[in-house]
Design a protein around this motif. Structure first.
Motif, PDB file in Angstrom:
ATOM      1  N   ASP A  81       0.859  -1.180   0.000  1.00 45.15           N
ATOM      2  CA  ASP A  81       0.000   0.000   0.000  1.00 45.15           C
ATOM      3  C   ASP A  81       0.900   1.236   0.000  1.00 45.15           C
ATOM      4  OD1 ASP A  81      -1.788   2.043   0.440  1.00 45.15           O
ATOM      5  OD2 ASP A  81      -2.945   0.956   1.950  1.00 45.15           O
ATOM      6  N   GLN A 131      -3.198   6.888  -3.913  1.00 44.60           N
ATOM      7  CA  GLN A 131      -2.964   5.613  -3.233  1.00 44.60           C
ATOM      8  C   GLN A 131      -2.862   4.501  -4.268  1.00 44.60           C
ATOM      9  OE1 GLN A 131      -6.083   4.114  -0.677  1.00 44.60           O
ATOM     10  NE2 GLN A 131      -4.614   3.089   0.658  1.00 44.60           N
ATOM     11  N   ILE A 191      -2.207   0.334  -4.647  1.00 45.21           N
ATOM     12  CA  ILE A 191      -2.168  -0.966  -3.987  1.00 45.21           C
ATOM     13  C   ILE A 191      -1.732  -1.998  -5.022  1.00 45.21           C
ATOM     14  CG2 ILE A 191      -3.495  -2.741  -2.786  1.00 45.21           C
ATOM     15  CD1 ILE A 191      -5.291  -0.550  -1.712  1.00 45.21           C
TER      16      ILE A 191
END
Length: 239
Positions: free
Chosen positions: A111, A148, A150
């Motif tokens: 992450d 973000q 991932i």
């Protein structure tokens, strides 16, 4: 009258010893930072996956401006007192480890959060006679948006705004401290090419508690330590 004359003479003498020059620098940097992840979990019922810090990066464009003071010293040529500003994009990576009941094996995913920040701080430098400078700086980064990512066993990408940062973190600013090591080469009168590296610690941010009751408060904190290289131009400082 005599007192005022003595004061003026002392002031002129001080200016002569500590000659003040204008100094400005513009440079770009890129580096690596290791995320330090801290979790406070006071809730004995909820079990969270194992999380640890990982390797991220940073890059940015910076400027600083201020005064340069000549000093009569065999080792030091002058000292600089500078205000720093610019744009910086640090990234924080955490590794989430968990056990997949369906697959009956351990899994993990990465992450990574990248913040767009405005950078404001102070840098003091000792400039030696061999064109080497050592600086100590401190300041604050103000995040205004982010991204973000991932990856690994889970993939995803999402953007977030300043409002979401403000809603998610208890104090949405990132204080920092740094050490700067700089070399310079003369291009022409009072114009130099500068390059070097920084060692820094980013104090990061802490999330707001997931629960309002102090006895079961749960929150995360991210900070980082890293190294970056930079290169640019400097104007105004004497040879």
């Amino acid at each position: 009258m005599k007192k005022y004359i003595i004061s003026i003479i002392f002031l002129l003498y001080s200016i002569n010893i500590f000659a003040v020059n204008f100094e400005a620098n513009l440079y770009a940097l890129a580096g690596l930072q290791y995320t330090i992840y801290e979790k406070v979990n006071k809730n004995p019922i909820i079990v969270y996956p194992e999380i640890c810090g990982g390797l991220g990066g940073e890059f940015g464009i910076f400027g600083n401006i201020g005064a340069n003071f000549d000093i009569p010293n065999a080792t030091l040529k002058n000292i600089s007192s500078l205000i720093e500003f610019g744009y910086n994009k640090p990234s924080f990576t955490v590794i989430n480890k968990y056990y997949d009941l369906l697959a009956h094996r351990d899994k993990k995913y990465y992450d990574t959060t990248l913040f767009d920040t405005i950078y404001l701080g102070f840098l003091g430098k000792l400039n030696f006679n061999n064109n080497f400078s050592f600086g100590i700086g401190a300041g604050v980064m103000f995040p205004f948006s982010g991204l973000q990512l991932i990856s690994g066993d889970r993939d995803g990408i999402s953007r977030f705004s300043y409002r979401e940062i403000k809603d998610g973190y208890s104090n949405p600013i990132m204080p920092y401290i740094k050490l700067s090591f700089e070399l310079r080469k003369n291009l022409r009168d009072k114009l130099f090419f500068i390059y070097g590296l920084n060692l820094f610690y980013n104090f990061g941010m802490k999330t707001k508690p997931f629960y309002n009751t102090p006895d079961i408060a749960t929150y995360n904190k991210i900070s980082s330590i890293g190294i970056s290289i930079f290169a640019g131009i400097s104007f105004g400082r004497p040879k």
